[in-house]
Design an enzyme around this catalytic site. Structure first.
Site, PDB file in Angstrom:
ATOM      1  N   TYR A   8      84.807  37.538 -16.513  1.00 36.16           N
ATOM      2  CA  TYR A   8      83.970  38.353 -15.643  1.00 36.16           C
ATOM      3  C   TYR A   8      84.543  38.188 -14.242  1.00 36.16           C
ATOM      4  CZ  TYR A   8      79.965  40.330 -13.262  1.00 36.16           C
ATOM      5  OH  TYR A   8      79.166  41.129 -12.487  1.00 36.16           O
ATOM      6  N   LYS A  13      82.329  43.539  -2.889  1.00 35.20           N
ATOM      7  CA  LYS A  13      82.199  44.993  -3.042  1.00 35.20           C
ATOM      8  C   LYS A  13      82.368  45.626  -1.666  1.00 35.20           C
ATOM      9  CE  LYS A  13      80.560  43.698  -7.097  1.00 35.20           C
ATOM     10  NZ  LYS A  13      80.593  42.248  -6.985  1.00 35.20           N
ATOM     11  N   TYR A  85      73.940  36.351  -5.057  1.00 27.56           N
ATOM     12  CA  TYR A  85      73.250  36.224  -6.345  1.00 27.56           C
ATOM     13  C   TYR A  85      74.260  36.057  -7.472  1.00 27.56           C
ATOM     14  CZ  TYR A  85      70.841  37.347 -10.632  1.00 27.56           C
ATOM     15  OH  TYR A  85      70.377  37.303 -11.925  1.00 27.56           O
ATOM     16  N   GLU A  86      75.254  36.941  -7.472  1.00 34.36           N
ATOM     17  CA  GLU A  86      76.286  36.912  -8.505  1.00 34.36           C
ATOM     18  C   GLU A  86      77.001  35.558  -8.501  1.00 34.36           C
ATOM     19  OE1 GLU A  86      79.287  40.472  -9.941  1.00 34.36           O
ATOM     20  OE2 GLU A  86      79.252  39.953  -7.833  1.00 34.36           O
ATOM     21  N   GLN A  87      77.357  35.080  -7.309  1.00 35.19           N
ATOM     22  CA  GLN A  87      78.044  33.795  -7.196  1.00 35.19           C
ATOM     23  C   GLN A  87      77.158  32.645  -7.661  1.00 35.19           C
ATOM     24  OE1 GLN A  87      80.123  32.708  -3.550  1.00 35.19           O
ATOM     25  NE2 GLN A  87      80.083  34.858  -2.991  1.00 35.19           N
TER      26      GLN A  87
END
Length: 162
Positions: A8, A13, A85-87
């Protein structure tokens, strides 16, 4: 092992309309090398997470179905609150649940790691980063370059039953 993806990819972004190298790297170079030439399957936000899907749960599901997390370290990623959040989710899965390995690609000179969250600093201390250097941009599509060999070393290809 129930995993669908080999990795992933977490990257900053870009919310402006200008193209940037990191997005070119994520959408063009990585798939060309790792998928087309080396046989890996990547999960890339914006390509493999669909419009209308709940982003938070889609990210979590895709991460759980990935063997590795590839985090592209850039100043933008470090400064971004949006990718936090993703991290955090990725690092929680990697460090606490210990079921996902992390590969850190340093896309630009970060300098001091002091601004990084503690969990990232811990991973860097444990295994270091793989540094992208400008000379790689001359022949980025060569899977045998030192950079891609280092990436592949951290991602031993396991045979999947299809």
């Amino acid at each position: 092992d129930g995993k669908i993806y080999d990795a992933y990819v977490i990257y900053p972004k870009n919310h402006t309309n200008e193209a940037n190298f990191v997005e070119y790297f994520v959408y063009q170079i990585m798939p060309e090398i790792l998928e087309n030439k080396c046989g890996y399957k990547l999960c890339i936000y914006g390509r493999d997470i669909y419009p209308g899907e709940d982003a938070a749960s889609a990210i979590e599901k895709r991460m759980q179905k990935s063997r590795w997390l590839i985090i592209l370290l850039t100043q933008q990623l470090i400064d971004s609150k949006e990718e936090a959040y993703e991290q955090h989710l990725a690092l929680y899965n990697a460090l606490i649940q210990n079921d996902t390995k992390v590969i850190l690609l340093e896309m630009e000179t970060i300098g001091t790691y002091g601004k990084l969250q503690e969990s990232l600093r811990f991973i860097i201390k444990q295994q270091g980063t793989i540094k992208w250097k400008e000379e790689h941009t001359v022949h980025p599509q060569t899977p045998n370059s030192k950079f891609w060999k280092q990436v592949r070393y951290h991602m031993p290809l396991t045979r999947r039953s299809s």
